[in-house]
Design a protein around this motif. Structure first.
Motif, PDB file in Angstrom:
ATOM      1  N   VAL A  27      -6.407  21.786   0.246  1.00  0.00           N
ATOM      2  CA  VAL A  27      -6.310  22.949  -0.619  1.00  0.00           C
ATOM      3  C   VAL A  27      -7.581  23.782  -0.477  1.00  0.00           C
ATOM      4  O   VAL A  27      -8.671  23.234  -0.302  1.00  0.00           O
ATOM      5  CB  VAL A  27      -6.086  22.537  -2.095  1.00  0.00           C
ATOM      6  CG1 VAL A  27      -7.280  21.776  -2.667  1.00  0.00           C
ATOM      7  CG2 VAL A  27      -5.769  23.752  -2.959  1.00  0.00           C
ATOM      8  N   GLU A  28      -7.435  25.090  -0.507  1.00  0.00           N
ATOM      9  CA  GLU A  28      -8.564  26.012  -0.469  1.00  0.00           C
ATOM     10  C   GLU A  28      -8.302  27.148  -1.451  1.00  0.00           C
ATOM     11  O   GLU A  28      -7.157  27.556  -1.671  1.00  0.00           O
ATOM     12  CB  GLU A  28      -8.752  26.606   0.932  1.00  0.00           C
ATOM     13  CG  GLU A  28      -9.313  25.636   1.961  1.00  0.00           C
ATOM     14  CD  GLU A  28     -10.808  25.399   1.816  1.00  0.00           C
ATOM     15  OE1 GLU A  28     -11.442  26.099   0.999  1.00  0.00           O
ATOM     16  OE2 GLU A  28     -11.324  24.516   2.512  1.00  0.00           O
ATOM     17  N   GLU A  29      -9.387  27.674  -2.015  1.00  0.00           N
ATOM     18  CA  GLU A  29      -9.306  28.864  -2.846  1.00  0.00           C
ATOM     19  C   GLU A  29      -9.418  30.103  -1.957  1.00  0.00           C
ATOM     20  O   GLU A  29     -10.286  30.164  -1.083  1.00  0.00           O
ATOM     21  CB  GLU A  29     -10.426  28.868  -3.881  1.00  0.00           C
ATOM     22  CG  GLU A  29     -10.312  27.755  -4.906  1.00  0.00           C
ATOM     23  CD  GLU A  29     -11.480  27.742  -5.873  1.00  0.00           C
ATOM     24  OE1 GLU A  29     -12.635  27.760  -5.400  1.00  0.00           O
ATOM     25  OE2 GLU A  29     -11.233  27.736  -7.090  1.00  0.00           O
ATOM     26  N   VAL A  30      -8.560  31.084  -2.172  1.00  0.00           N
ATOM     27  CA  VAL A  30      -8.652  32.342  -1.435  1.00  0.00           C
ATOM     28  C   VAL A  30      -9.861  33.120  -1.949  1.00  0.00           C
ATOM     29  O   VAL A  30      -9.985  33.353  -3.148  1.00  0.00           O
ATOM     30  CB  VAL A  30      -7.368  33.172  -1.599  1.00  0.00           C
ATOM     31  CG1 VAL A  30      -7.488  34.503  -0.855  1.00  0.00           C
ATOM     32  CG2 VAL A  30      -6.168  32.393  -1.087  1.00  0.00           C
ATOM     33  N   ARG A  31     -10.751  33.500  -1.036  1.00  0.00           N
ATOM     34  CA  ARG A  31     -11.987  34.187  -1.373  1.00  0.00           C
ATOM     35  C   ARG A  31     -12.423  34.981  -0.156  1.00  0.00           C
ATOM     36  O   ARG A  31     -11.930  34.727   0.945  1.00  0.00           O
ATOM     37  CB  ARG A  31     -13.070  33.187  -1.773  1.00  0.00           C
ATOM     38  CG  ARG A  31     -13.387  32.184  -0.668  1.00  0.00           C
ATOM     39  CD  ARG A  31     -13.829  30.867  -1.246  1.00  0.00           C
ATOM     40  NE  ARG A  31     -14.283  29.923  -0.223  1.00  0.00           N
ATOM     41  CZ  ARG A  31     -13.457  29.093   0.412  1.00  0.00           C
ATOM     42  NH1 ARG A  31     -12.163  29.113   0.178  1.00  0.00           N
ATOM     43  NH2 ARG A  31     -13.928  28.238   1.295  1.00  0.00           N
ATOM     44  N   PRO A  32     -13.349  35.917  -0.290  1.00  0.00           N
ATOM     45  CA  PRO A  32     -13.768  36.708   0.872  1.00  0.00           C
ATOM     46  C   PRO A  32     -14.359  35.824   1.969  1.00  0.00           C
ATOM     47  O   PRO A  32     -15.237  35.001   1.711  1.00  0.00           O
ATOM     48  CB  PRO A  32     -14.825  37.655   0.285  1.00  0.00           C
ATOM     49  CG  PRO A  32     -14.485  37.749  -1.171  1.00  0.00           C
ATOM     50  CD  PRO A  32     -13.968  36.391  -1.547  1.00  0.00           C
ATOM     51  N   LEU A  33     -13.856  35.986   3.192  1.00  0.00           N
ATOM     52  CA  LEU A  33     -14.307  35.198   4.339  1.00  0.00           C
ATOM     53  C   LEU A  33     -14.267  36.077   5.586  1.00  0.00           C
ATOM     54  O   LEU A  33     -13.391  36.942   5.708  1.00  0.00           O
ATOM     55  CB  LEU A  33     -13.387  33.996   4.577  1.00  0.00           C
ATOM     56  CG  LEU A  33     -13.400  32.862   3.568  1.00  0.00           C
ATOM     57  CD1 LEU A  33     -12.246  31.906   3.869  1.00  0.00           C
ATOM     58  CD2 LEU A  33     -14.714  32.127   3.599  1.00  0.00           C
ATOM     59  N   PRO A  34     -15.149  35.823   6.558  1.00  0.00           N
ATOM     60  CA  PRO A  34     -15.049  36.508   7.852  1.00  0.00           C
ATOM     61  C   PRO A  34     -13.967  35.846   8.696  1.00  0.00           C
ATOM     62  O   PRO A  34     -14.251  35.114   9.654  1.00  0.00           O
ATOM     63  CB  PRO A  34     -16.449  36.320   8.444  1.00  0.00           C
ATOM     64  CG  PRO A  34     -16.924  35.024   7.871  1.00  0.00           C
ATOM     65  CD  PRO A  34     -16.336  34.947   6.480  1.00  0.00           C
ATOM     66  N   GLU A  82       0.824  -1.195   0.000  1.00  0.00           N
ATOM     67  CA  GLU A  82       0.000   0.000   0.000  1.00  0.00           C
ATOM     68  C   GLU A  82       0.866   1.256   0.000  1.00  0.00           C
ATOM     69  O   GLU A  82       1.974   1.274   0.529  1.00  0.00           O
ATOM     70  CB  GLU A  82      -0.938   0.013   1.202  1.00  0.00           C
ATOM     71  CG  GLU A  82      -1.991  -1.077   1.148  1.00  0.00           C
ATOM     72  CD  GLU A  82      -3.086  -0.886   2.179  1.00  0.00           C
ATOM     73  OE1 GLU A  82      -2.955   0.021   3.040  1.00  0.00           O
ATOM     74  OE2 GLU A  82      -4.080  -1.645   2.129  1.00  0.00           O
ATOM     75  N   LEU A  83       0.322   2.317  -0.598  1.00  0.00           N
ATOM     76  CA  LEU A  83       0.988   3.605  -0.672  1.00  0.00           C
ATOM     77  C   LEU A  83       0.161   4.635   0.087  1.00  0.00           C
ATOM     78  O   LEU A  83      -1.019   4.837  -0.239  1.00  0.00           O
ATOM     79  CB  LEU A  83       1.130   4.045  -2.138  1.00  0.00           C
ATOM     80  CG  LEU A  83       1.693   5.447  -2.380  1.00  0.00           C
ATOM     81  CD1 LEU A  83       3.177   5.490  -2.018  1.00  0.00           C
ATOM     82  CD2 LEU A  83       1.487   5.845  -3.847  1.00  0.00           C
ATOM     83  N   PRO A  84       0.717   5.300   1.107  1.00  0.00           N
ATOM     84  CA  PRO A  84      -0.026   6.347   1.802  1.00  0.00           C
ATOM     85  C   PRO A  84      -0.338   7.516   0.861  1.00  0.00           C
ATOM     86  O   PRO A  84       0.563   8.057   0.210  1.00  0.00           O
ATOM     87  CB  PRO A  84       0.935   6.784   2.916  1.00  0.00           C
ATOM     88  CG  PRO A  84       1.841   5.614   3.125  1.00  0.00           C
ATOM     89  CD  PRO A  84       2.020   5.032   1.759  1.00  0.00           C
ATOM     90  N   VAL A  85      -1.621   7.896   0.796  1.00  0.00           N
ATOM     91  CA  VAL A  85      -2.056   8.973  -0.089  1.00  0.00           C
ATOM     92  C   VAL A  85      -3.074   9.846   0.631  1.00  0.00           C
ATOM     93  O   VAL A  85      -3.613   9.482   1.680  1.00  0.00           O
ATOM     94  CB  VAL A  85      -2.687   8.428  -1.394  1.00  0.00           C
ATOM     95  CG1 VAL A  85      -1.663   7.663  -2.214  1.00  0.00           C
ATOM     96  CG2 VAL A  85      -3.897   7.556  -1.096  1.00  0.00           C
ATOM     97  N   SER A  86      -3.361  10.998   0.046  1.00  0.00           N
ATOM     98  CA  SER A  86      -4.369  11.913   0.577  1.00  0.00           C
ATOM     99  C   SER A  86      -4.944  12.703  -0.588  1.00  0.00           C
ATOM    100  O   SER A  86      -4.242  12.963  -1.580  1.00  0.00           O
ATOM    101  CB  SER A  86      -3.757  12.853   1.616  1.00  0.00           C
ATOM    102  OG  SER A  86      -4.718  13.723   2.164  1.00  0.00           O
ATOM    103  N   VAL A  87      -6.215  13.095  -0.472  1.00  0.00           N
ATOM    104  CA  VAL A  87      -6.913  13.809  -1.547  1.00  0.00           C
ATOM    105  C   VAL A  87      -7.618  15.027  -0.973  1.00  0.00           C
ATOM    106  O   VAL A  87      -8.164  14.984   0.132  1.00  0.00           O
ATOM    107  CB  VAL A  87      -7.949  12.901  -2.241  1.00  0.00           C
ATOM    108  CG1 VAL A  87      -8.712  13.664  -3.324  1.00  0.00           C
ATOM    109  CG2 VAL A  87      -7.290  11.676  -2.849  1.00  0.00           C
ATOM    110  N   SER A  88      -7.618  16.122  -1.733  1.00  0.00           N
ATOM    111  CA  SER A  88      -8.379  17.310  -1.346  1.00  0.00           C
ATOM    112  C   SER A  88      -8.959  17.954  -2.593  1.00  0.00           C
ATOM    113  O   SER A  88      -8.404  17.838  -3.691  1.00  0.00           O
ATOM    114  CB  SER A  88      -7.484  18.308  -0.608  1.00  0.00           C
ATOM    115  OG  SER A  88      -8.222  19.453  -0.205  1.00  0.00           O
ATOM    116  N   ARG A  89     -10.082  18.655  -2.412  1.00  0.00           N
ATOM    117  CA  ARG A  89     -10.759  19.339  -3.512  1.00  0.00           C
ATOM    118  C   ARG A  89     -11.171  20.729  -3.074  1.00  0.00           C
ATOM    119  O   ARG A  89     -11.553  20.942  -1.927  1.00  0.00           O
ATOM    120  CB  ARG A  89     -12.009  18.566  -3.943  1.00  0.00           C
ATOM    121  CG  ARG A  89     -11.755  17.150  -4.428  1.00  0.00           C
ATOM    122  CD  ARG A  89     -13.070  16.416  -4.629  1.00  0.00           C
ATOM    123  NE  ARG A  89     -12.904  15.097  -5.210  1.00  0.00           N
ATOM    124  CZ  ARG A  89     -12.640  13.991  -4.531  1.00  0.00           C
ATOM    125  NH1 ARG A  89     -12.496  14.060  -3.214  1.00  0.00           N
ATOM    126  NH2 ARG A  89     -12.510  12.834  -5.139  1.00  0.00           N
TER     127      ARG A  89
END
Length: 246
Positions: free
Chosen positions: A96-103, A70-77
């Motif tokens: 991962v996150e997109e930079v956008r207006p946030l409080p 097995e290969l350790p992996v990770s996923v984000s969207r």
């Protein structure tokens, strides 16, 4: 696609793709690509499954009379961006996150430790949202590296104050062998990578493939996903669930 030369050093590799609709999904393609590159097999030999907590698992058949490798992996969207991280030497987490207006400060008051809130409040207003997202993605990535997820492993852990995008990985407070960093992606994205590694072990991070830089778009059904919580009447909810799916 950028060509990967596998290093002899302990390295967490990162692939970035973009959703444009269709099947199979981009996470499937990138996970197969990662498995083939780091396990030394053809993509057709790479098997994708899910662990007990719903996390993705990449494996190949092992030698005769031995179990699978097995290969350790990770996923984000985030939005149409899909990120896969893989590390042959041990657990890895990615967010991962997109930079956008946030409080940013309001969210930090609700979810961050006092030291994290104080650090964020002292940052310049112009870059505060990105700074908030660096802390948030660090928590998500650490939770994934622990195999516990955000609420089970990362949300209540204090993160080291980010110094902006770039390496090296930094030690997570608390005494556990956890490190986290923010490789530069550009394009209005904040990326965090976390690993479990004992003291004295150097771990590199290499972004193998970047979306939007000569990389063909991966195809999947376009659905917005983010790990960032929405506070509704004092309760925590999430606009994303990746359990049981790739």
């Amino acid at each position: 696609m950028d060509q990967l030369t596998v290093s002899d050093r302990d390295t967490a590799y990162v692939w970035v793709g973009r959703d444009t609709g269709g099947r199979p999904g981009p996470a499937v393609r990138l996970l197969r690509r990662a498995g083939a590159a780091l396990l030394g097999r053809a993509e057709a030999e790479v098997v994708l499954a899910h662990g007990p907590a719903g996390n993705p698992v990449v494996r190949i058949a092992g030698p005769a009379n031995a179990g699978p490798v097995e290969l350790p992996v990770s996923v984000s969207r985030a939005g149409r961006i899909v990120v896969v991280a893989a590390r042959a030497a041990g657990p890895v987490g990615v967010d991962v996150e997109e930079v956008r207006p946030l409080p940013a400060l309001a969210l930090a008051r609700r979810w961050f430790a006092p030291a994290e809130l104080a650090w964020l409040a002292g940052r310049g207003e112009a870059g505060r949202t990105a700074d908030f997202l660096r802390l948030w993605t660090a928590k998500e990535a650490v939770g994934k590296a622990l195999g516990l997820g955000l609420r089970g492993g990362g949300l209540l852990r204090e993160m080291p104050p980010p110094v902006g995008p770039g390496l090296p990985l930094r030690q997570v407070p608390g005494g556990e062998p956890l490190r986290v960093g923010h490789p530069e992606l550009g394009g209005g994205l904040v990326l965090a990578v976390a690993v479990r590694a004992e003291e004295g072990v150097d771990v590199d991070v290499e972004v193998v493939q970047r979306a939007g830089h000569g990389v063909a778009a991966e195809r999947s059904a376009p659905v917005e996903r983010t790990s960032l919580p929405v506070v509704v009447r004092g309760n925590w909810s999430s606009r994303r669930s990746t359990r049981g799916r790739l």
